[in-house]
Design an enzyme around this catalytic site. Structure first.
Site, PDB file in Angstrom:
ATOM      1  N   CYS A   1      25.178  23.633 -22.493  1.00 44.25           N
ATOM      2  CA  CYS A   1      25.643  23.326 -21.141  1.00 44.25           C
ATOM      3  C   CYS A   1      24.776  23.958 -20.062  1.00 44.25           C
ATOM      4  O   CYS A   1      24.670  23.424 -18.958  1.00 44.25           O
ATOM      5  CB  CYS A   1      27.090  23.760 -20.980  1.00 44.25           C
ATOM      6  SG  CYS A   1      27.408  25.458 -21.482  1.00 44.25           S
TER       7      CYS A   1
ATOM      8  N   GLU B   1      24.034  15.062 -16.542  1.00 47.34           N
ATOM      9  CA  GLU B   1      23.846  15.904 -17.719  1.00 47.34           C
ATOM     10  C   GLU B   1      23.544  15.012 -18.926  1.00 47.34           C
ATOM     11  O   GLU B   1      24.373  14.190 -19.318  1.00 47.34           O
ATOM     12  CB  GLU B   1      25.079  16.755 -17.982  1.00 47.34           C
ATOM     13  CG  GLU B   1      24.890  17.707 -19.153  1.00 47.34           C
ATOM     14  CD  GLU B   1      26.108  18.555 -19.437  1.00 47.34           C
ATOM     15  OE1 GLU B   1      25.946  19.762 -19.682  1.00 47.34           O
ATOM     16  OE2 GLU B   1      27.230  18.013 -19.408  1.00 47.34           O
TER      17      GLU B   1
ATOM     18  N   LYS C   1      41.796  23.438 -31.229  1.00 48.15           N
ATOM     19  CA  LYS C   1      41.373  22.089 -31.587  1.00 48.15           C
ATOM     20  C   LYS C   1      39.851  22.045 -31.528  1.00 48.15           C
ATOM     21  O   LYS C   1      39.243  21.935 -30.477  1.00 48.15           O
ATOM     22  CB  LYS C   1      41.960  21.063 -30.617  1.00 48.15           C
ATOM     23  CG  LYS C   1      42.211  19.691 -31.222  1.00 48.15           C
ATOM     24  CD  LYS C   1      41.091  18.753 -31.322  1.00 48.15           C
ATOM     25  CE  LYS C   1      40.205  18.387 -30.230  1.00 48.15           C
ATOM     26  NZ  LYS C   1      39.057  17.557 -30.796  1.00 48.15           N
TER      27      LYS C   1
ATOM     28  N   GLU D   1      35.153  25.315 -18.642  1.00 43.27           N
ATOM     29  CA  GLU D   1      33.702  25.527 -18.588  1.00 43.27           C
ATOM     30  C   GLU D   1      33.081  24.185 -18.927  1.00 43.27           C
ATOM     31  O   GLU D   1      33.144  23.728 -20.059  1.00 43.27           O
ATOM     32  CB  GLU D   1      33.283  26.615 -19.579  1.00 43.27           C
ATOM     33  CG  GLU D   1      31.895  27.177 -19.296  1.00 43.27           C
ATOM     34  CD  GLU D   1      30.810  26.526 -20.120  1.00 43.27           C
ATOM     35  OE1 GLU D   1      30.266  25.496 -19.637  1.00 43.27           O
ATOM     36  OE2 GLU D   1      30.498  27.012 -21.207  1.00 43.27           O
TER      37      GLU D   1
END
Length: 503
Positions: free
Chosen positions: A304, A401, A194, A270
């Site tokens: 990331c 973040e 996906k 992750e």
């Protein structure tokens, strides 16, 4: 304010845009409409215009894809092929990726605003090389013979885990696809992929190339759609054996909940990061300042492991800031198809507005805006590279973040202080250490709670180097042979032996 931000061409691409060939779901080796017939728009972040209308898969489409993948795993040839045959097909897949590099690089530039010149010269080829890396492992998967303590013959079998659900993010569509699909293919798994709804196009193209390479029907299935529907259906599906996800920590929570309340499938996550980039007094400022800039602003800060918390030791703080300002003046924001551009637009309007809101939050909480901080005029989701100084550890921009081109710079006195503050986060994905002192490098590398530590370098990725997080940055590894292991199960086998001259 620091110097001006150089703006590239944000009006038009410098190459012709490729025809969008594949916009339907890929199930059982065929491109098909979603069961509902619904579609969603894929938006060009450079222009805010529609690239294509893509089939919107949901739970019913996931059910169909999983049924096909289960049939391919339980009764199809892929898990039963000799490893050398899986290797041959995967090597052909990698060759086809190289042969289609221009179109693939253009799709990722168009859909995700990845830099076209970098994609064409390096990133797509790197994806092909990662497929080759795992192709080389496909015929080296085996168990061991055990030395038992009594009259038993013991050995282990290593077997593919089964049907895997891959849920991949939008920041690097090619890298994330091959990073997940490569080791799962080598292990003998079948899968449902996906891709992110923001960037569905290259995943469909890769599925097409895999079929051309000889990957049997049903082994790779791609369901495009939204995370709240298609993604949720994958994480909670009773017939998926494992889900591998890269994305936000918030979504990671929901995936674990879905796995726990369904069939207790294995999970690899992750997740987010807020990585420290620590510069000690003895570092070479002329070399490290440009590295810090790239480490934070590469791919519009949408990575990331971005080194977004810059800790500078007080002895070189002023010199570092001055050198950083010189470097940011050379940083060009513009169309990702322009070879002179360093930074393209954010992926979509939602992310664009989120980053701008963090910039406003930083100003309101008392950080000093050194440079940038504004959107570029005109169409597209472009934001200037933004640098804050006088940032404290309790400010929002230092804790959360942002996933955008926003750098927070902080001063420190001692190594012990740097370690404590670097670890003062819920995340633990990566860290950078800039020093010429081997003792400092070794001490900090062992003290920082992060899954990857880069000493005097940054973004030091390699096919053989596993990446993954500590703490709320997740668990499980991508890349390296360690990633292969998460798609495998170990079965122990024992049988009695009688009258053997030895155990």
């Amino acid at each position: 304010m620091g110097g001006e931000i150089r703006n590239g061409n944000v009006e038009k691409a410098t190459i012709s845009i490729p025809e969008i060939k594949f916009t339907k779901l890929f199930i059982n080796g065929e491109f098909v409409h979603s069961i509902s017939g619904k579609t969603f728009e894929s938006i060009d972040p450079r222009t805010e215009e529609v690239i294509a209308n893509v089939s919107e898969g949901d739970k019913e489409d996931v059910d169909l894809a999983v049924k096909v993948a289960r049939q391919a795993f339980d009764h199809g040839p892929w898990p039963r092929l000799p490893g050398c045959e899986r290797r041959r097909i995967m090597l052909k897949f990698a060759d086809l990726i190289d042969e289609n590099v221009e179109e693939l690089a253009a799709l990722d530039a168009l859909d995700a605003a990845n830099l076209y010149s970098l994609g064409k010269a390096k990133q797509i080829h790197d994806g092909a090389e990662l497929i080759r890396y795992y192709a080389g492992a496909a015929d080296k998967i085996h168990g061991t013979t055990l030395k038992m303590s009594r009259e038993l013959q013991g050995y282990t079998l290593v077997e593919p885990i089964g049907v895997v659900g891959h849920i991949i993010p939008w920041n690097f569509p090619t890298q994330m696809f091959v990073m997940k699909v490569g080791p799962a293919l080598a292990a003998g798994c079948t899968m449902v992929v996906k891709p992110a709804e923001q960037t569905p196009l290259s995943a469909l193209y890769y599925a097409h190339l895999a079929k051309q390479a000889g990957v049997p029907d049903g082994v790779i299935n791609v369901v495009t759609g939204y995370g709240s529907t298609a993604g949720a259906a994958i994480s909670s599906h009773m017939d998926i054996d494992m889900v591998s996800f890269t994305g936000s920590t918030e979504t990671g929570h929901r995936i674990m909940q879905g796995a726990a309340t369904s069939n207790l499938k294995a999970v690899s996550l992750e997740l987010g990061g807020k990585s420290p980039f620590i510069v000690f007094d003895d570092a070479d400022v002329d070399r490290v300042a440009p590295l810090a800039l790239v480490g934070c602003f590469f791919n519009q800060g949408q990575i990331c492991v971005a080194g977004s918390r810059i800790f500078i030791q007080e002895g070189i703080y002023d010199k570092f800031i001055a050198r950083l300002l010189e470097e940011v003046k050379t940083w060009v924001v513009g169309d990702p198809f322009d070879p002179n551009v360093n930074q393209g637009p954010q992926v979509d309007k939602k992310q664009y507005e989120k980053v701008l809101s963090y910039i406003e939050r930083g100003k309101k909480e008392g950080a000093t805006l050194l440079v940038g901080g504004k959107p570029l005029p005109g169409k597209g989701y472009y934001i200037e590279p933004t640098i804050f100084t006088n940032v404290t550890d309790d400010m929002t921009i230092a804790k959360e973040e942002i996933f955008g081109p926003v750098m927070s710079i902080m001063k420190f006195k001692s190594m012990e202080e740097a370690i404590k503050r670097a670890n003062g986060t819920k995340y633990g994905l990566a860290a950078g250490i800039m020093t010429n002192d081997l003792n400092i490098a070794n001490t900090v590398a062992r003290s920082v709670r992060a899954g990857a530590v880069w000493i005097n370098c940054y973004f030091a990725f390699d096919n053989d180097l596993p990446v993954g997080g500590y703490k709320m940055s997740g668990f499980g590894k991508d890349m390296g042979i360690e990633a292969l292991h998460k798609y495998l199960l170990t079965k122990s086998v024992a049988t009695p032996i009688f009258n053997s001259p030895w155990l």
